[in-house]
Each structure stands twice: as C-alpha cells, then as structure tokens.
Design a protein around this motif. Sequence first.
Motif, short mmCIF file in Angstrom:
data_model
loop_
_atom_site.label_atom_id
_atom_site.label_comp_id
_atom_site.label_asym_id
_atom_site.label_seq_id
_atom_site.Cartn_x
_atom_site.Cartn_y
_atom_site.Cartn_z
N LYS A 31 0.83 -1.20 0.00
CA LYS A 31 0.00 0.00 0.00
C LYS A 31 0.87 1.26 0.00
CE LYS A 31 -4.06 1.86 2.42
NZ LYS A 31 -4.96 1.68 3.58
N LYS A 58 2.34 1.80 -3.44
CA LYS A 58 1.35 2.36 -4.37
C LYS A 58 1.19 3.85 -4.16
CE LYS A 58 -1.51 -1.74 -5.18
NZ LYS A 58 -2.86 -2.34 -4.98
N LYS A 59 1.17 4.28 -2.90
CA LYS A 59 1.04 5.71 -2.60
C LYS A 59 2.24 6.49 -3.11
CE LYS A 59 -1.98 5.56 1.48
NZ LYS A 59 -2.08 5.84 2.92
#
Length: 452
Positions: free
Chosen positions: A438, A441-442
Amino acid sequence: MDLKDLFLTPIYLILIYGMAYWIRPKVTTNVTRKYFIPALTLKLIGAITLGLIYQFYYGSLGNPAGDTFNYFWHSKQITQAFYDSPKIGLKLLFSHGEYDSDTYRYTIWMFWYKAPTEFLIAKIASVIGIFALNTYTVIALFFAFISFSGFWALYIAFLELYPKLTKEFAIAIFFLPSVFFWGSGLMKDSLTLGGLGWVFFGFYNIFIAKKQIFWSIVALIIAGYLILTVKIYILLSFIPPALFWIFNENNRRIKSHTIRLIAKPVFIGLGGIVSYFGALNITAGDEKYDIEKLGERSKITQVYLSEYVTSGSAYNIGELDGTIGGMLKLAPAAVNVTLFRPYLWEVRNPVMLLSALEAVFFMYLTVYLFYQTGILKSLKLIGNTPILLFCFIFSIIFAIGVGTSSGNFGTLVRYKIPLMPFYLSALYIMRSYAQTAKKQKKLIARAISHPA
C-alpha cells in the motif's frame, strides 16, 4: 491447593523472577527486552489461575479434580517415595508400569501408573516437587516457566525472519488469553507448547539459518522426544510443512528462474513422500495415532467427547465414518470450527466466551486481509513465502485433526492452542506485506502526480 501454597508461592515467585532478570540480558535486545517480564508474568498468572479455576469453578460444578490435580496427586506419591527412600523414588521415576514390591505401596494409589503419557507428566512434576516441597502452585509455576522458555525461543526465531514485527509476534505468541491460560499450568499442554517452540527454534536454526547447530540439535532432540511421547499428533502436523519449508527455501536459492519452476513440483513431491513415510514410521504400532487407524480413532474420540460433555458445549460438523477420506470430507468444517468457532451466540459459559472473542478476532483479521489483498494475490503471496506456507499448512493440518476429533468446544479450546500463535503470526506477516504494498502504491501515485 492449601495453606502451604499461600506461604511458599511468593518465595518461589521471587526465585523465578530472580532467574528471569538474570537470564533476560542474555536472550533479549533493546527492542524485545520490554516484552520478556510481562510475557513471563502472564504465563505465571495463567498457571495460578488455571489451578484456581479447576478448584473453585469446575469444583463447584461437581468436578473437584480435573487433569491438573490428578497429575499433582500422582507426583505427590513419587515425591513422597523420594522423601521416604531416594532409591525407591528413583525406581518410580524410571518405571514403566511394571509391578515392583518396593514401589507397590505408592503405585497402588496411582490410577495412571500404567498410562505412559500421563505418568510421564507426573514424573516431571515430581522432580520439581522434590524441591518445591510437594506444593501444587509452585510446580505449576515451573511448568509455566518451561512453557515460556519455548515460547521465547519461538519468538526469537520469528523475529529473525521479520525483525520489525516485534509487537505483532508478541501478541500472537504471548498475549492470546487461551494460550497463556491453558498452556501455562500443571498440564500436558504447558510442556508440549514449550516443546513446540523449541522444536521450531531448533528446526529453523539447523535447516534454514544454519547456525548454532549443536545446541539447536540438542533442543530439537529433547523437545521432539517430549512431544513424541506426550502428544505425537503435534509432530504429525509439524513434519509435512517443515519439510516443505526446507524444499521451498532450497528452491528459492536456485538462481535460474526456469530451473526453479521445474524444481518446485519436484521438491513438493519429495516433501509429500518423505512426510508420508516419516509419519508412517513415527506412528507405526501406536494405538492412538497409527496413520492407518487415524480415521477410526478420530471417530471414537469424537463420539466419546461429544457424548461425555453435557454442558451444552458439544458441536457437530458431520459424522465420521472411521476413514481418512471421511476426515478429509469434513476438513472445511473442521478448519472453520477450530479457527472461527464458537460463534458468540454459541457461548454457554465464561470459558467459551473467551474462546469466542478470540475466534471473532481471527475471523475479522482473516477476512480483512484476504479481502484487502485479494484472494488470488494472497494465495500467491503464501505460495511464494516459505514461512507463510509453513504456518498455514501446519495450522490447517492441525485444525483438521482437532476439529474432527474434539466434538465439543470445551476440549477444542485446549487442543487448538498449538496452532494459534502460528496462524496469527502468519496473518500479521501477511498484513505487513499488504501495508508495504500500500505504501509503495502511494509513493508511485505521488511520483506520477508530482513528477520532478
């Protein structure tokens, strides 16, 4: 328990904490140090609480003894024999249920004298009892300390694989209520849980990390023998995933991607064959756990436990037909009942409520992680991560075994505790991968939206 427990327990607690503070610098780091004493304290509380629950709660329900006090009763006879004559005491310690005129006046009171597994626990308790002046609570505290030693070894091994998950592994290994309650007192579970921790530690060091070989072999042999003698089914659940772990690690170290793909099914096949024949050899001739009789024994155990318990904690996942195939048909229901039941509406007593709350937590974390990551991605992650594959295979095999044979939640809550630290640790490892993905991805999204 009597007045002697009240007077001697504080003294021995001081001795145990003295040992703990002396040992702590040798087995902790600056990060793990803060968990050592709290984790030990919970085990000690669990040992004392277990005795109190059996004496005052179960005793009030018409069951004044229970296994824990039966072990103590037998250990008292052996310890008293030592006090009367060390020679006779040693005879009892090394006896195997045979008749002996010297020991008869003690063994006549022992209904477990010819039960090898139970009598072994009594023997170990009696050795402690010699120095504990035949005091139940003190013996229970030392059982908790032995159990804690194996759990700390397990904790160290997991942290070597994922050093950042100190808090998560501490929760999974030390702070699950059912585990520190049922796995801390004068019971088989305390020794087998501690033994399982040492077996994992020894296996990891010998075959994966390849370090501390001599002492790891010693730990593996002693702990493995203890589990083999007391609860062989734990080893039966451990061996297959452990072998897969070895083969997967070796497969990962192959540099060529093509050769790695070809070699993987070969390693898996070899692991399955070795596991099967290893289990056959380990259990051959064993009355309870012979592989060829395992389905039949599970059926007998299920019927006995479900009929014996009349407290409303019985469950039914289907009828066993006495075959391995019959067990496999019930496997999904067995895994569900072991990991995610009792449901809250099935609770009938305080002990079941504790187990139900843990089951809710396990279900929430499992569903959340697989949903967040995606089922296919989760399965791929598990397949590509040897420690995850080990934990899940071990948990599933174990869950099938205890789920099909228990028949009631009262026994299931005790039987399933060896898998709980491994299953929850695996979920936390998955969560760490999900959180890392996550964050990546950010970072990628931020880089795209704000190019340099």
